[in-house]
Write a protein that holds these residues in place. Structure first.
Motif, PDB file in Angstrom:
ATOM      1  N   THR A  15      -8.358  -6.889   3.963  1.00  0.00           N
ATOM      2  CA  THR A  15      -8.549  -6.296   5.128  1.00  0.00           C
ATOM      3  C   THR A  15      -9.281  -7.474   5.996  1.00  0.00           C
ATOM      4  N   ASP A  29      -2.102  -2.267   5.975  1.00  0.00           N
ATOM      5  CA  ASP A  29      -3.020  -2.147   5.296  1.00  0.00           C
ATOM      6  C   ASP A  29      -3.166  -0.933   4.639  1.00  0.00           C
ATOM      7  N   GLU A  30      -2.925  -1.032   3.423  1.00  0.00           N
ATOM      8  CA  GLU A  30      -2.885   0.114   2.336  1.00  0.00           C
ATOM      9  C   GLU A  30      -2.170   1.532   3.121  1.00  0.00           C
TER      10      GLU A  30
HETATM   11 MG   LIG Z   1      -9.304  -2.747   3.354  1.00  0.00          MG
END
Ligand SMILES: [Mg+2]
Ligand SMILES: Nc1ncnc2c1ncn2[C@@H]1O[C@H](COP(=O)(O)OP(=O)(O)O)[C@@H](O)[C@H]1O
Length: 368
Positions: A62, A177-178
């Motif tokens: 991240t 992000d995921e």
């Molecule tokens: Mg993360």
């Protein structure tokens, strides 16, 4: 040079959309220490490429995305988007958009307003906005949902709204992000395929973050494996899976049997005296054998061979997942074709591995 010739020189040369050059970033911890979240990270992403950042929780994925989008500044290194250094460019002016894990949608607005948000704050006319939102909703399979409120949508539908919203301003680069981690397994697999198809159709470069190795292997053109804020290896999925440079990458990308071997004079010697060619320096090394590289039938005259007793055997439909306890190598995990044999716990088993299906990792590459 003739200007026409310059044009030709560019043809066939992939355009680099994102360059991360020796990026480093540390944080102060509450205890007064320093945490190196990123150290000397280098990543290039070409136009239309799908690159995945893969690593365990806390490895810096991240943080790396946030430095690209402009929400976090680097301590050292440089980031170029479309050939331009972006250090001085604020987040909202970078040609980049992000899809977050929790989507960050506006619950009080309908789907249309959520998607059009980026255009509303820029100077796109109403008709144009309307048309582009309709196009986007069509693209993500949500035509007919424009008037719905966010809380009237399923998780997968919310995910699609988040995608449409991130793509409507036509960014050069999309950071994700995921984005699939909140979805259940079936929906997640469906969205993996949809996302990959959408990326191919739009030709926008994606930098996708996940801690799930299967997701990374199935979706990516290239994968960057991260651990402790450092890139362990960057390459195509097959390259990383078959030829990992270190034990961390080997283990993170799948199940590994790692056998200690000693290398000298271009030959590796196993604990039982078997030898194989080794194109690495002298010293201790790990021999990586993936479970599916082991077979119950001898594949060739010169195959490596391991004998032992099955301590566990589980039928999976196409294969048996078998643990084989050996005298010299501990327990080896093997995935054996059910057509070849039906192993039972307690049974003597001989396993074979083709020499070109195994891989040597020098010992000093063991730790990230
Ligand atoms: Mg993360
Ligand atoms: N703003 C911050 N302040 C202090 N530490 C942070 C901050 N952001 C992230 N970290 C730390 O940096 C490391 C990397 O975090 P992160 O990039 O979120 O990892 P990942 O996304 O791979 O799970 C973690 O140890 C995390 O606790």
């Amino acid at each position: 040079m003739d200007p026409d010739l310059t044009k030709f020189a560019l043809i066939g040369k992939p355009q680099v959309v994102l360059e991360i050059i020796n990026a480093s970033k540390s944080f102060k911890t509450p205890e007064g220490g320093t945490l190196n979240a990123l150290t000397d990270v280098c990543v290039n992403v070409e136009a239309s490429e799908f690159v995945t950042l893969l690593g365990p929780s806390g490895c810096g994925k991240t943080t790396l995305l946030r430095t690209v989008s402009g929400f976090e500044a680097l301590d050292a290194g440089e980031i170029l988007i479309d050939g331009r250094a972006v250090t001085q460019i604020p987040a909202h002016r970078r040609p980049v958009n992000t899809v977050f894990q929790r989507y960050a949608l506006f619950p009080h607005l309908d789907v249309r307003r959520n998607v059009s948000y980026a255009l509303d704050i820029s100077r796109v006319g109403r008709e144009d906005t309307r048309r582009r939102v309709d196009e986007m909703l069509d693209l993500v399979g949500l035509s007919g949902f424009a008037a719905r409120r966010i809380n009237q949508l399923s998780g997968g539908q919310q995910q699609r709204v988040a995608l449409a919203r991130a793509l409507i301003a036509r960014p050069k680069l999309l950071l994700l992000d995921e984005p699939l981690s909140a979805l259940d397994k079936n929906l997640r697999q469906k969205m993996q395929q949809e996302l990959k198809a959408l990326q191919a159709e739009l030709g926008i470069a994606f930098v996708f973050v996940t801690h799930d190795q299967d997701e990374a292997l199935t979706m990516s053109d290239r994968i960057a494996v991260l651990a402790n804020g450092r890139i362990q290896q960057l390459g195509r999925p097959e390259e990383l899976y078959r030829h990992p440079k270190n034990v961390f990458t080997a283990d993170f990308l799948g199940e590994s049997n790692l056998l200690s071997v000693e290398v000298s004079n271009r030959a590796a010697t196993l604990a039982d005296g078997q030898r194989l060619e080794a194109a690495i320096n002298d010293g201790m090394a790990h021999l990586l054998i993936r479970p599916e590289a082991l077979t119950a039938r001898s594949p060739s005259d010169d195959a490596l061979c391991f004998s032992g007793v099955a301590s566990r055997s589980v039928y999976t439909g196409t294969d048996y997942r078998v643990d084989v306890k050996t005298e010299k190598f501990g327990t080896l995990a093997a995935l054996l074709r059910a057509d070849d044999m039906q192993p039972q716990a307690g049974q003597d088993i001989t396993l074979w591995a083709r020499r070109d299906a195994v891989h040597l990792i020098p010992e000093h590459e063991a730790a990230p």
